[in-house]
Scaffold this motif. Structure first.
Motif, mmCIF file in Angstrom:
data_model
loop_
_atom_site.group_PDB
_atom_site.id
_atom_site.type_symbol
_atom_site.label_atom_id
_atom_site.label_comp_id
_atom_site.label_asym_id
_atom_site.label_seq_id
_atom_site.Cartn_x
_atom_site.Cartn_y
_atom_site.Cartn_z
ATOM 1 N N ILE A 72 0.847 -1.201 0.000
ATOM 2 C CA ILE A 72 0.000 0.000 0.000
ATOM 3 C C ILE A 72 0.877 1.243 0.000
ATOM 4 O O ILE A 72 0.657 2.171 -0.787
ATOM 5 C CB ILE A 72 -0.963 0.001 1.208
ATOM 6 N N SER A 73 1.869 1.265 0.862
ATOM 7 C CA SER A 73 2.771 2.416 0.937
ATOM 8 C C SER A 73 3.476 2.652 -0.400
ATOM 9 O O SER A 73 3.568 3.785 -0.883
ATOM 10 C CB SER A 73 3.790 2.186 2.054
ATOM 11 N N GLU A 74 3.960 1.582 -0.998
ATOM 12 C CA GLU A 74 4.656 1.686 -2.285
ATOM 13 C C GLU A 74 3.704 2.127 -3.399
ATOM 14 O O GLU A 74 4.038 2.988 -4.214
ATOM 15 C CB GLU A 74 5.286 0.340 -2.633
ATOM 16 N N ALA A 75 2.521 1.547 -3.432
ATOM 17 C CA ALA A 75 1.545 1.913 -4.466
ATOM 18 C C ALA A 75 1.122 3.373 -4.314
ATOM 19 O O ALA A 75 0.973 4.083 -5.314
ATOM 20 C CB ALA A 75 0.337 0.985 -4.409
ATOM 21 N N GLU A 76 0.936 3.833 -3.084
ATOM 22 C CA GLU A 76 0.592 5.247 -2.860
ATOM 23 C C GLU A 76 1.691 6.160 -3.389
ATOM 24 O O GLU A 76 1.410 7.182 -4.020
ATOM 25 C CB GLU A 76 0.360 5.511 -1.370
ATOM 26 N N ARG A 77 2.930 5.794 -3.147
ATOM 27 C CA ARG A 77 4.058 6.590 -3.642
ATOM 28 C C ARG A 77 4.057 6.628 -5.170
ATOM 29 O O ARG A 77 4.255 7.681 -5.779
ATOM 30 C CB ARG A 77 5.380 6.007 -3.125
ATOM 31 N N ILE A 78 3.807 5.502 -5.783
ATOM 32 C CA ILE A 78 3.780 5.430 -7.249
ATOM 33 C C ILE A 78 2.614 6.237 -7.809
ATOM 34 O O ILE A 78 2.758 6.949 -8.805
ATOM 35 C CB ILE A 78 3.733 3.957 -7.713
ATOM 36 N N ILE A 79 1.467 6.155 -7.164
ATOM 37 C CA ILE A 79 0.290 6.904 -7.623
ATOM 38 C C ILE A 79 0.549 8.408 -7.540
ATOM 39 O O ILE A 79 0.214 9.155 -8.461
ATOM 40 C CB ILE A 79 -0.961 6.495 -6.815
ATOM 41 N N LYS A 80 1.171 8.853 -6.454
ATOM 42 C CA LYS A 80 1.448 10.282 -6.278
ATOM 43 C C LYS A 80 2.495 10.788 -7.266
ATOM 44 O O LYS A 80 2.466 11.942 -7.669
ATOM 45 C CB LYS A 80 1.922 10.565 -4.851
ATOM 46 N N ARG A 81 3.428 9.941 -7.630
ATOM 47 C CA ARG A 81 4.532 10.347 -8.508
ATOM 48 C C ARG A 81 4.625 9.375 -9.687
ATOM 49 O O ARG A 81 5.691 8.839 -9.969
ATOM 50 C CB ARG A 81 5.822 10.382 -7.708
ATOM 51 N N THR A 82 3.499 9.205 -10.341
ATOM 52 C CA THR A 82 3.391 8.152 -11.354
ATOM 53 C C THR A 82 4.390 8.299 -12.495
ATOM 54 O O THR A 82 4.952 7.312 -12.958
ATOM 55 C CB THR A 82 1.948 8.033 -11.877
ATOM 56 N N TYR A 83 4.641 9.512 -12.945
ATOM 57 C CA TYR A 83 5.553 9.674 -14.082
ATOM 58 C C TYR A 83 6.998 9.386 -13.695
ATOM 59 O O TYR A 83 7.791 8.955 -14.527
ATOM 60 C CB TYR A 83 5.421 11.072 -14.690
ATOM 61 N N GLU A 84 7.342 9.606 -12.440
ATOM 62 C CA GLU A 84 8.700 9.314 -11.979
ATOM 63 C C GLU A 84 8.914 7.823 -11.744
ATOM 64 O O GLU A 84 10.048 7.359 -11.761
ATOM 65 C CB GLU A 84 8.988 10.084 -10.686
ATOM 66 N N SER A 85 7.841 7.096 -11.504
ATOM 67 C CA SER A 85 7.953 5.677 -11.157
ATOM 68 C C SER A 85 7.579 4.731 -12.288
ATOM 69 O O SER A 85 7.915 3.552 -12.238
ATOM 70 C CB SER A 85 7.052 5.372 -9.958
ATOM 71 N N SER A 86 6.887 5.223 -13.284
ATOM 72 C CA SER A 86 6.360 4.344 -14.331
ATOM 73 C C SER A 86 7.448 3.603 -15.093
ATOM 74 O O SER A 86 7.224 2.491 -15.576
ATOM 75 C CB SER A 86 5.486 5.145 -15.295
ATOM 76 N N PHE A 87 8.633 4.189 -15.189
ATOM 77 C CA PHE A 87 9.717 3.524 -15.918
ATOM 78 C C PHE A 87 10.074 2.178 -15.284
ATOM 79 O O PHE A 87 10.554 1.273 -15.968
ATOM 80 C CB PHE A 87 10.957 4.422 -15.997
ATOM 81 N N LEU A 88 9.839 2.040 -13.975
ATOM 82 C CA LEU A 88 10.130 0.776 -13.298
ATOM 83 C C LEU A 88 9.313 -0.377 -13.870
ATOM 84 O O LEU A 88 9.680 -1.541 -13.736
ATOM 85 C CB LEU A 88 9.854 0.896 -11.797
ATOM 86 N N PHE A 89 8.195 -0.027 -14.488
ATOM 87 C CA PHE A 89 7.297 -1.022 -15.064
ATOM 88 C C PHE A 89 7.295 -0.958 -16.592
ATOM 89 O O PHE A 89 6.419 -1.527 -17.236
ATOM 90 C CB PHE A 89 5.875 -0.794 -14.531
#
Length: 172
Positions: A72-89
């Motif tokens: 949940i904590s990780e998903a919340e971080r990704i949702i808030k900063r989706t463009y910064e994290s999307s490359f991981l996927f």
């Protein structure tokens, strides 16, 4: 002997990966709840029964709770900063992908997580509860299963291992 916790599936879908693991790993355990062990293929069950190379691990509730809170904590971080994290996927906007019900094609069984994970996913409209647990996008399920595998591996003094190369950046 080093222990490896295999995830995200019950068993490796590719025989090549299974052959590799048998040759190069001492042993690995798949995360399979007791109530779901009937879903294992006959070949994989035979390997588990007749060798000491493969074993099944049924997660405890508290391990699912730990993984749920971390996911949940990780998903919340990704949702808030989706463009910064999307490359991981390997995606441009992973949150948009998660919200698309057409991508909800991965089942996680209820014995593997706590209710807080389902409530979070339904609240964010990124997954749907069903009779067996929850259906999610594959990448979100992988995120969750990574945290579950890490919780189990830490407790068992082991390491995690996966055959999912598409999401390899996330694991690192």
């Amino acid at each position: 002997m080093k222990k490896y916790i295999y995830y995200p599936n019950f068993e490796p879908p590719e025989n090549e990966w299974l052959k590799f693991s048998i040759l190069y790993l001492d042993k690995f355990e798949s995360i399979i709840p007791y109530n779901r062990q009937h879903l294992i293929s006959n070949d994989y069950r035979k390997l588990q029964n007749e060798t000491d190379l493969v074993d099944f691990f049924s997660p405890e509730y508290y391990q699912g709770e730990q993984a749920s809170l971390k996911a949940i904590s990780e998903a919340e971080r990704i949702i808030k900063r989706t463009y910064e994290s999307s490359f991981l996927f390997n995606r441009v906007n992973i949150f948009r992908d998660w919200k698309n019900p057409n991508t909800w094609d991965y089942q996680i069984y209820g014995e593997k997580f706590s209710n807080s994970w389902v409530e979070f996913c339904e609240g964010e409209k990124i997954g749907r509860r069903n009779a067996d647990g929850i259906v999610l996008p594959r990448s979100l399920a992988f995120l969750y299963m990574t945290h579950l595998a890490k919780a189990i591996a830490f407790e068992r003094n082991g390491s995690i291992i996966t055959d999912n190369l598409q999401l390899q950046l996330y694991v690192q």
